[in-house]
Write an enzyme that holds these catalytic residues in place. Structure first.
Site, PDB file in Angstrom:
ATOM      1  N   GLU A  83       0.816  -1.212   0.000  1.00  0.00           N
ATOM      2  CA  GLU A  83       0.000   0.000   0.000  1.00  0.00           C
ATOM      3  C   GLU A  83       0.852   1.266   0.000  1.00  0.00           C
ATOM      4  OE1 GLU A  83      -3.111   0.305  -0.456  1.00  0.00           O
ATOM      5  OE2 GLU A  83      -3.794  -1.760  -0.235  1.00  0.00           O
ATOM      6  N   GLU A 114       7.245 -21.370   8.809  1.00  0.00           N
ATOM      7  CA  GLU A 114       7.508 -20.433   9.902  1.00  0.00           C
ATOM      8  C   GLU A 114       8.484 -21.008  10.934  1.00  0.00           C
ATOM      9  OE1 GLU A 114       4.188 -20.813  13.336  1.00  0.00           O
ATOM     10  OE2 GLU A 114       3.465 -19.899  11.483  1.00  0.00           O
TER      11      GLU A 114
END
EC number: 4.2.1.126
Length: 302
Positions: A83, A114
């Site tokens: 963004e 992860e």
């Protein structure tokens, strides 16, 4: 730290019977817990401000803003970086997110990614992390192996390390140059850290990135001035921004934009200083593109 010892994984006594509540009571329970998030973030404002003040000089000098994380934390980092690009006229090289498991992990769970410290180092090596860069590492628990290893490797290369977690004494918090730890407490649904922890991360990332952009001159007054006019919509937005920033007409803004070669900051400085294009360019060059500083410098000279 064992899973049941982590605060974000513990049961919340205020939502024990949420499955029996009416729909209105259910959403009221969630809303009450969300209000705790803003208060927890508020307590971290000094730490957030310190991180911004450490980060923006590096970004100003060409350092990259890099987000790392796994699962929800990683996705929120990618969103923030993505963004920033259209909002402040940045390139995909200036800011981006790394998520455990890569692109596929944005839309699906990548098992075991992860838990891999090796994968974290590989990912950072691939982007040639340097001492100029800023790394924002996020993990609700503060102990996700991928994220902790990524921050450790980045800092070993001299990069500035900002660590977000919801556990004050976590491994990530202890490792980071600038730890930010809003303690939001147990989730409404036990262990669902996409809820309060995710909301806290979004709020903190918003503050960090917005603060860095403001301090780096990407904002004038409260206007996003680095919009690049590439079509009719963005051209009209650019004119509006110039007109509002300079308290002038749309026609005057349009003329200044044309004279500046569709460069919004240059057009604003041109109008605000009432000088020539050459003068406006020199002011922006002297202030490293900071419109506020350029206008002030012009005022000081006169």
């Amino acid at each position: 730290m064992q899973l049941d010892e982590i605060l974000t994984e513990q049961r919340n006594h205020r939502s024990t019977h949420i499955d029996r509540e009416s729909t209105l009571d259910m959403v009221a329970t969630i809303n009450r817990e969300d209000q705790r998030v803003a208060r927890a973030v508020q307590k971290q404002l000094p730490q957030i401000a310190a991180a911004i003040d450490a980060a923006y000089p590096k970004f100003d000098q060409g350092g990259r803003l890099i987000y790392v994380g796994a699962g929800t934390s990683g996705r929120l980092g990618v969103i923030d970086a993505t963004e920033l690009q259209p909002t402040y006229g940045l390139t995909a090289q200036q800011t981006f997110g790394l998520i455990a498991g890569g692109q596929a992990a944005l839309t699906q769970t990548v098992q075991s990614a992860e838990d891999s410290p090796e994968l974290a180092q590989t990912d950072l090596e691939a982007v040639n992390i340097t001492a100029d860069d800023i790394v924002i590492a996020s993990a609700a628990s503060g102990q996700t192996p991928y994220t902790v290893a990524a921050l450790r490797y980045a800092q070993a290369q001299g990069a500035l390390g900002i660590g977000f977690s919801c556990i004050a004494d976590s491994e990530l918090a202890e490792l980071a140059d600038y730890p930010i730890t809003p303690v939001v407490g147990p989730e409404v649904i036990t262990g669902a850290t996409l809820l309060k922890a995710g909301t806290a991360e979004k709020m903190v990332l918003n503050m960090l990135s917005t603060g860095i952009m403001i301090k780096s001159g990407k904002v004038y007054q409260n206007l996003m001035i680095n919009v690049v006019p590439t079509n009719d919509k963005t051209l009209e937005r650019a004119k509006k921004i110039i007109a509002e920033a300079t308290q002038t007409s749309t026609l005057a803004a349009e003329r200044a934009l044309a004279r500046s070669g569709n460069n919004v900051p240059l057009a604003i400085v041109l109008i605000e200083t009432k000088g020539t294009i050459a003068d406006a360019k020199e002011l922006l060059a002297t202030t490293n593109g900071h419109v506020s500083q350029a206008v002030k410098l012009s005022d000081d000279r006169h």
